[in-house]
Design a protein around this motif. Structure first.
Motif, PDB file in Angstrom:
ATOM      1  N   PHE A  66       0.835  -1.204   0.000  1.00 15.28           N
ATOM      2  CA  PHE A  66       0.000   0.000   0.000  1.00 15.28           C
ATOM      3  C   PHE A  66       0.870   1.255   0.000  1.00 15.28           C
ATOM      4  CE2 PHE A  66      -2.307   3.363   2.255  1.00 15.28           C
ATOM      5  CZ  PHE A  66      -3.476   3.421   1.515  1.00 15.28           C
ATOM      6  N   VAL A  67       1.921   1.244   0.794  1.00 13.41           N
ATOM      7  CA  VAL A  67       2.823   2.395   0.862  1.00 13.41           C
ATOM      8  C   VAL A  67       3.546   2.597  -0.461  1.00 13.41           C
ATOM      9  CG1 VAL A  67       4.919   3.291   1.944  1.00 13.41           C
ATOM     10  CG2 VAL A  67       3.147   2.254   3.356  1.00 13.41           C
ATOM     11  N   LEU A  68       4.037   1.490  -1.054  1.00 13.05           N
ATOM     12  CA  LEU A  68       4.751   1.594  -2.328  1.00 13.05           C
ATOM     13  C   LEU A  68       3.832   2.095  -3.440  1.00 13.05           C
ATOM     14  CD1 LEU A  68       6.869  -1.696  -2.220  1.00 13.05           C
ATOM     15  CD2 LEU A  68       7.645   0.630  -1.776  1.00 13.05           C
ATOM     16  N   ALA A  69       2.589   1.566  -3.473  1.00 14.15           N
ATOM     17  CA  ALA A  69       1.632   2.004  -4.489  1.00 14.15           C
ATOM     18  C   ALA A  69       1.302   3.488  -4.298  1.00 14.15           C
ATOM     19  CB  ALA A  69       0.362   1.160  -4.416  1.00 14.15           C
ATOM     20  N   GLY A  70       1.183   3.904  -3.036  1.00 20.92           N
ATOM     21  CA  GLY A  70       0.923   5.309  -2.746  1.00 20.92           C
ATOM     22  C   GLY A  70       2.053   6.205  -3.218  1.00 20.92           C
ATOM     23  N   ALA A  71       3.286   5.716  -3.042  1.00 16.95           N
ATOM     24  CA  ALA A  71       4.443   6.481  -3.495  1.00 16.95           C
ATOM     25  C   ALA A  71       4.416   6.660  -5.007  1.00 16.95           C
ATOM     26  CB  ALA A  71       5.729   5.781  -3.067  1.00 16.95           C
ATOM     27  N   GLN A  72       4.031   5.579  -5.720  1.00 16.70           N
ATOM     28  CA  GLN A  72       3.924   5.688  -7.177  1.00 16.70           C
ATOM     29  C   GLN A  72       2.839   6.687  -7.571  1.00 16.70           C
ATOM     30  OE1 GLN A  72       4.437   2.314  -9.880  1.00 16.70           O
ATOM     31  NE2 GLN A  72       4.506   0.984  -8.092  1.00 16.70           N
ATOM     32  N   GLY A  73       1.747   6.685  -6.820  1.00 19.30           N
ATOM     33  CA  GLY A  73       0.673   7.626  -7.114  1.00 19.30           C
ATOM     34  C   GLY A  73       1.103   9.068  -6.941  1.00 19.30           C
ATOM     35  N   VAL A  74       1.852   9.338  -5.879  1.00 15.36           N
ATOM     36  CA  VAL A  74       2.344  10.695  -5.631  1.00 15.36           C
ATOM     37  C   VAL A  74       3.293  11.124  -6.747  1.00 15.36           C
ATOM     38  CG1 VAL A  74       3.765  12.110  -4.099  1.00 15.36           C
ATOM     39  CG2 VAL A  74       2.058  10.564  -3.135  1.00 15.36           C
ATOM     40  N   ILE A  75       4.188  10.201  -7.141  1.00 16.12           N
ATOM     41  CA  ILE A  75       5.138  10.513  -8.209  1.00 16.12           C
ATOM     42  C   ILE A  75       4.403  10.800  -9.518  1.00 16.12           C
ATOM     43  CG2 ILE A  75       6.978   9.544  -9.640  1.00 16.12           C
ATOM     44  CD1 ILE A  75       7.933   8.022  -7.148  1.00 16.12           C
ATOM     45  N   ALA A  76       3.344  10.022  -9.792  1.00 16.49           N
ATOM     46  CA  ALA A  76       2.564  10.231 -11.013  1.00 16.49           C
ATOM     47  C   ALA A  76       1.881  11.608 -11.000  1.00 16.49           C
ATOM     48  CB  ALA A  76       1.531   9.126 -11.164  1.00 16.49           C
ATOM     49  N   LEU A  77       1.370  12.005  -9.816  1.00 15.22           N
ATOM     50  CA  LEU A  77       0.731  13.327  -9.689  1.00 15.22           C
ATOM     51  C   LEU A  77       1.718  14.457  -9.953  1.00 15.22           C
ATOM     52  CD1 LEU A  77      -1.559  12.810  -6.551  1.00 15.22           C
ATOM     53  CD2 LEU A  77      -2.288  13.075  -8.931  1.00 15.22           C
ATOM     54  N   LEU A  78       2.981  14.209  -9.644  1.00 14.05           N
ATOM     55  CA  LEU A  78       4.023  15.205  -9.895  1.00 14.05           C
ATOM     56  C   LEU A  78       4.519  15.154 -11.331  1.00 14.05           C
ATOM     57  CD1 LEU A  78       6.116  14.779  -6.611  1.00 14.05           C
ATOM     58  CD2 LEU A  78       4.484  16.606  -7.168  1.00 14.05           C
ATOM     59  N   ASP A  79       3.867  14.269 -12.145  1.00 14.68           N
ATOM     60  CA  ASP A  79       4.206  14.121 -13.557  1.00 14.68           C
ATOM     61  C   ASP A  79       5.656  13.703 -13.752  1.00 14.68           C
ATOM     62  OD1 ASP A  79       3.471  14.061 -16.199  1.00 14.68           O
ATOM     63  OD2 ASP A  79       4.081  16.127 -16.599  1.00 14.68           O
ATOM     64  N   LYS A  80       6.090  12.769 -12.907  1.00 11.78           N
ATOM     65  CA  LYS A  80       7.440  12.242 -13.016  1.00 11.78           C
ATOM     66  C   LYS A  80       7.373  10.724 -13.174  1.00 11.78           C
ATOM     67  CE  LYS A  80       9.668  15.885 -10.265  1.00 11.78           C
ATOM     68  NZ  LYS A  80      10.525  16.166  -9.089  1.00 11.78           N
ATOM     69  N   ALA A  81       8.440  10.147 -13.670  1.00 12.33           N
ATOM     70  CA  ALA A  81       8.498   8.691 -13.851  1.00 12.33           C
ATOM     71  C   ALA A  81       9.007   8.041 -12.569  1.00 12.33           C
ATOM     72  CB  ALA A  81       9.410   8.325 -15.015  1.00 12.33           C
ATOM     73  N   ALA A  82       8.309   7.017 -12.107  1.00 12.42           N
ATOM     74  CA  ALA A  82       8.738   6.294 -10.911  1.00 12.42           C
ATOM     75  C   ALA A  82      10.023   5.534 -11.211  1.00 12.42           C
ATOM     76  CB  ALA A  82       7.655   5.325 -10.449  1.00 12.42           C
ATOM     77  N   PRO A  83      10.942   5.447 -10.252  1.00  9.52           N
ATOM     78  CA  PRO A  83      12.169   4.671 -10.475  1.00  9.52           C
ATOM     79  C   PRO A  83      11.856   3.209 -10.741  1.00  9.52           C
ATOM     80  CG  PRO A  83      11.928   5.260  -8.154  1.00  9.52           C
ATOM     81  CD  PRO A  83      10.887   6.030  -8.903  1.00  9.52           C
ATOM     82  N   ALA A  84      12.721   2.561 -11.517  1.00  6.55           N
ATOM     83  CA  ALA A  84      12.478   1.164 -11.921  1.00  6.55           C
ATOM     84  C   ALA A  84      12.348   0.236 -10.723  1.00  6.55           C
ATOM     85  CB  ALA A  84      13.598   0.682 -12.853  1.00  6.55           C
ATOM     86  N   TRP A  85      13.168   0.477  -9.680  1.00  5.87           N
ATOM     87  CA  TRP A  85      13.119  -0.428  -8.533  1.00  5.87           C
ATOM     88  C   TRP A  85      11.765  -0.361  -7.845  1.00  5.87           C
ATOM     89  CZ3 TRP A  85      11.892   1.379  -3.755  1.00  5.87           C
ATOM     90  CH2 TRP A  85      12.077   2.740  -3.485  1.00  5.87           C
ATOM     91  N   LEU A  86      11.136   0.832  -7.821  1.00  5.09           N
ATOM     92  CA  LEU A  86       9.829   0.977  -7.183  1.00  5.09           C
ATOM     93  C   LEU A  86       8.756   0.287  -8.012  1.00  5.09           C
ATOM     94  CD1 LEU A  86       8.093   2.212  -4.939  1.00  5.09           C
ATOM     95  CD2 LEU A  86       7.954   4.315  -6.295  1.00  5.09           C
ATOM     96  N   VAL A  87       8.835   0.434  -9.336  1.00  4.95           N
ATOM     97  CA  VAL A  87       7.858  -0.191 -10.229  1.00  4.95           C
ATOM     98  C   VAL A  87       7.919  -1.710 -10.111  1.00  4.95           C
ATOM     99  CG1 VAL A  87       7.224  -0.527 -12.659  1.00  4.95           C
ATOM    100  CG2 VAL A  87       7.887   1.749 -11.845  1.00  4.95           C
ATOM    101  N   VAL A  88       9.128  -2.246  -9.974  1.00  5.54           N
ATOM    102  CA  VAL A  88       9.302  -3.700  -9.888  1.00  5.54           C
ATOM    103  C   VAL A  88       8.936  -4.226  -8.509  1.00  5.54           C
ATOM    104  CG1 VAL A  88      11.002  -5.567  -9.956  1.00  5.54           C
ATOM    105  CG2 VAL A  88      11.065  -3.771 -11.689  1.00  5.54           C
TER     106      VAL A  88
END
Length: 235
Positions: free
Chosen positions: A25-47
């Motif tokens: 849940f925390v990792l998915a939330g981090a990806q959501g925040v990064i997406a809102l900032l219009d940035k690409a999530a790091p590969a390690w987080l996506v994996v």
């Protein structure tokens, strides 16, 4: 009606699935925040996010016990051998996906490769059509599925000892196989060393695979050095 778990402290303390769900849940939330900032999530987080989510699903069908009891128990929902095998595969993929992605390179829009084949993401060609577009997360998911089903599993079938090798060795050889193909990998001297459990010799074969079209390519030299380093780090 919504109701809190009365023994929530004990549940969090002993239930692996609850811990994994919280982390996912925390990792998915981090990806959501990064997406809102219009940035690409790091590969390690996506994996890592789907790996942790998969671990949460696995934990839901494993008897919720502390580790010493789990290791000696044979009556759980699934045996520890099955759970252990799934955990090993997840760990291999967590290492194999980033190193493969690093050397394959990411293109989220479909393009023609040097021989005119439509390609997208990390060298994916199957079913690709002009105009196809994927997110970085979709590309990472496609790469993980291809690595697992079309490269890691066939490699393990032709090298039965592979599943006994250190995680780093399995990940490095999976990345190498994605690049050279399962046929060439299974027929190689490297595979012969691997079948004999001679992991250091197998790792040291990797730099030999530095040619394409009959000539040495610096990109392949660099990739093999990276894969060899990962391979030897597990020994």
């Amino acid at each position: 009606m919504f109701q809190l778990i009365p023994n929530w402290k004990e549940t969090i303390r002993f239930a692996w699935s609850v811990r994994f769900i919280a982390i996912a849940f925390v990792l998915a939330g981090a990806q959501g925040v990064i997406a809102l900032l219009d940035k690409a999530a790091p590969a390690w987080l996506v994996v890592l996010t789907p790996v942790i989510a998969a671990a949460a699903g696995l934990a839901r069908i494993v008897a919720q016990k502390n580790l010493p009891d789990f290791l000696t128990d044979t009556s759980g929902a699934i045996g520890r051998k099955t759970a252990g095998g799934a955990a090993v595969v997840a760990a291999v993929m967590a290492m194999a996906v980033p190193i493969t992605a690093k050397w394959e390179g990411l293109r989220t829009e479909a393009y023609r490769d040097v021989v005119g084949v439509w390609t997208v993401c990390y060298g994916e060609t199957e079913g690709v059509q002009p105009g196809d577009v994927h997110s970085s997360a979709e590309c990472a998911g496609m790469l993980e599925e291809r690595l697992l089903e079309d490269y890691y599993r066939p490699l393990a079938a032709c090298i039965p000892t592979l599943v006994t090798a250190p995680i780093e060795v399995q990940a490095a050889l999976t990345s190498w196989t994605y690049n050279v193909g399962t046929g060439a990998a299974c027929r190689s001297t490297l595979a012969r060393y691997a079948r004999a459990g001679q992991w250091e010799a197998a790792c040291n074969e990797l730099p030999r695979w530095n040619r394409a079209g009959g000539r040495v390519w610096q990109g392949l030299v660099n990739r093999r050095a990276d894969e060899r380093g990962l391979c030897l780090s597990g020994l």
